[in-house]
Design an enzyme around this catalytic site. Structure first.
Site, PDB file in Angstrom:
ATOM      1  N   ASN A 140       4.352  -0.680   1.536  1.00  0.00           N
ATOM      2  CA  ASN A 140       3.426  -0.710   2.664  1.00  0.00           C
ATOM      3  C   ASN A 140       3.533   0.575   3.488  1.00  0.00           C
ATOM      4  OD1 ASN A 140       2.964  -2.879   5.582  1.00  0.00           O
ATOM      5  ND2 ASN A 140       1.641  -1.345   4.729  1.00  0.00           N
ATOM      6  N   THR A 141       4.734   0.807   4.061  1.00  0.00           N
ATOM      7  CA  THR A 141       4.907   1.929   4.976  1.00  0.00           C
ATOM      8  C   THR A 141       4.581   3.267   4.330  1.00  0.00           C
ATOM      9  OG1 THR A 141       6.648   0.673   6.080  1.00  0.00           O
ATOM     10  CG2 THR A 141       6.520   3.005   6.591  1.00  0.00           C
ATOM     11  N   ALA A 181      10.669  -2.066  -1.052  1.00  0.00           N
ATOM     12  CA  ALA A 181      11.260  -1.372   0.092  1.00  0.00           C
ATOM     13  C   ALA A 181      11.931  -0.069  -0.316  1.00  0.00           C
ATOM     14  CB  ALA A 181      12.265  -2.242   0.837  1.00  0.00           C
ATOM     15  N   GLY A 182      11.667   0.963   0.471  1.00  0.00           N
ATOM     16  CA  GLY A 182      12.338   2.246   0.302  1.00  0.00           C
ATOM     17  C   GLY A 182      11.504   3.344  -0.315  1.00  0.00           C
ATOM     18  N   GLY A 213      11.021   0.452   5.026  1.00  0.00           N
ATOM     19  CA  GLY A 213      10.369   1.448   5.868  1.00  0.00           C
ATOM     20  C   GLY A 213      11.073   2.776   5.978  1.00  0.00           C
ATOM     21  N   LYS A 219       6.376 -14.695  -0.986  1.00  0.00           N
ATOM     22  CA  LYS A 219       7.449 -13.713  -1.014  1.00  0.00           C
ATOM     23  C   LYS A 219       8.469 -14.123   0.046  1.00  0.00           C
ATOM     24  CE  LYS A 219       8.820  -9.105   0.218  1.00  0.00           C
ATOM     25  NZ  LYS A 219       8.474  -7.918   1.030  1.00  0.00           N
TER      26      LYS A 219
END
Length: 286
Positions: free
Chosen positions: A236-237, A214-215, A188, A127
């Site tokens: 992830n977050t 993301a987001g 994040g 990635k």
């Protein structure tokens, strides 16, 4: 020549059952990345958890088969004597997706990708993430293009993190990336899908997998991404910083599955006015 005799106790039906056990079942509606098929359309990261045990439990609950690892922040064998992430996400069970997080120029991203390939015995899937600003973590597109060009020529199979620009998504596809991963909001942030029109446009024009990266903040965000037609979601977050990460991982798994099914089913058209579930046209009333 001695001809081996078939066991008298082995029926044709039993032999068929044995063959079926040895043949992997076909995956219905698989996510296909670089020719490989995956059951799960949820990809997860490994950062921000309290410890490796929580990491393991959350990943198990997510059902993810592809797990991304930040090579510059995570030990996968380069730091001898320290806890090794691969002890809880073994490569024989998961597809490890090394990423170039925290790289701010093409050269560092290229070096990090080469290190990952060495640590993972020639693993070519990566990635690519080249950041342009430490506050927003938005991608640096010129540096990303430069790194992608070098890595593709070196035989890497590049899944590229980019902004939600349909023109750039097409450019990365034409270069030879195996997947394009547009952000839905800053990394994040948990802000959700901020520009669904752009994401849908990228999906409609693509001939390779599009994965929101993301987001995402909660399960409904993941479902929306999938309803827009995305092939998968990486997060992830949203899981690791939830009050109960393992429970959130299970929720994300269900959301991605439900969103995909809703996309395949095709939603009803939006209408300005009501439309009765039980129409009265043609009915006889005494």
């Amino acid at each position: 020549m001695e001809i081996p005799l078939k066991s008298s106790g082995q029926s044709a039906a039993a032999e068929a059952r044995d063959r079926a056990r040895d043949t992997p079942p076909e995956i219905a509606d698989p996510l296909v990345i670089d020719g490989r098929k995956f059951r799960s359309r949820l990809l997860v990261g490994t950062g921000k958890y309290r410890d490796l045990e929580e990491t393991r439990r959350a990943i198990d609950a997510s059902g993810a088969e592809i797990v991304t690892v930040a090579i510059r922040r995570t030990n996968i064998g380069q730091n001898v004597g320290e806890p090794n992430l691969l002890d809880v996400i073994p490569p024989d069970r998961f597809t490890i997706l090394p990423n170039t997080a925290m790289c701010y120029d093409a050269d560092s991203a290229i070096r990090t990708s080469r290190l990952a390939r060495d640590l993972l015995d020639g693993h070519s899937l990566v990635k690519l993430e080249v950041l342009g600003d430490p506050k927003t973590l938005f991608p640096d597109i010129p540096e990303t293009l430069k790194a992608a060009d070098v890595l593709i020529r070196e035989g890497f199979r590049v899944m590229v993190y980019t902004n939600d620009d349909p023109v750039m998504a097409r450019r990365f596809e034409e270069m030879g990336c195996v997947a394009v991963m547009p952000l839905a909001a800053p990394i994040g942030s948990g802000l959700g899908i901020r520009n669904p029109y752009n994401i849908r446009t990228i999906v409609e024009n693509a001939r390779l997998p599009i994965l929101v990266d993301a987001g995402v903040g909660t399960a409904s965000d993941a479902a929306i991404a999938m309803e827009l037609g995305c092939d998968g979601v990486l997060m992830n977050t949203a899981i690791a910083e939830a009050k109960h990460p393992v429970l959130m991982a299970a929720a994300m798994r269900k959301a991605v599955e439900a969103g995909r099914e809703a996309f395949l089913a095709g939603r009803m058209p939006r209408r300005a006015y009501a439309s009765a579930s039980s129409p009265m046209d043609g009915k006889f009333f005494p």
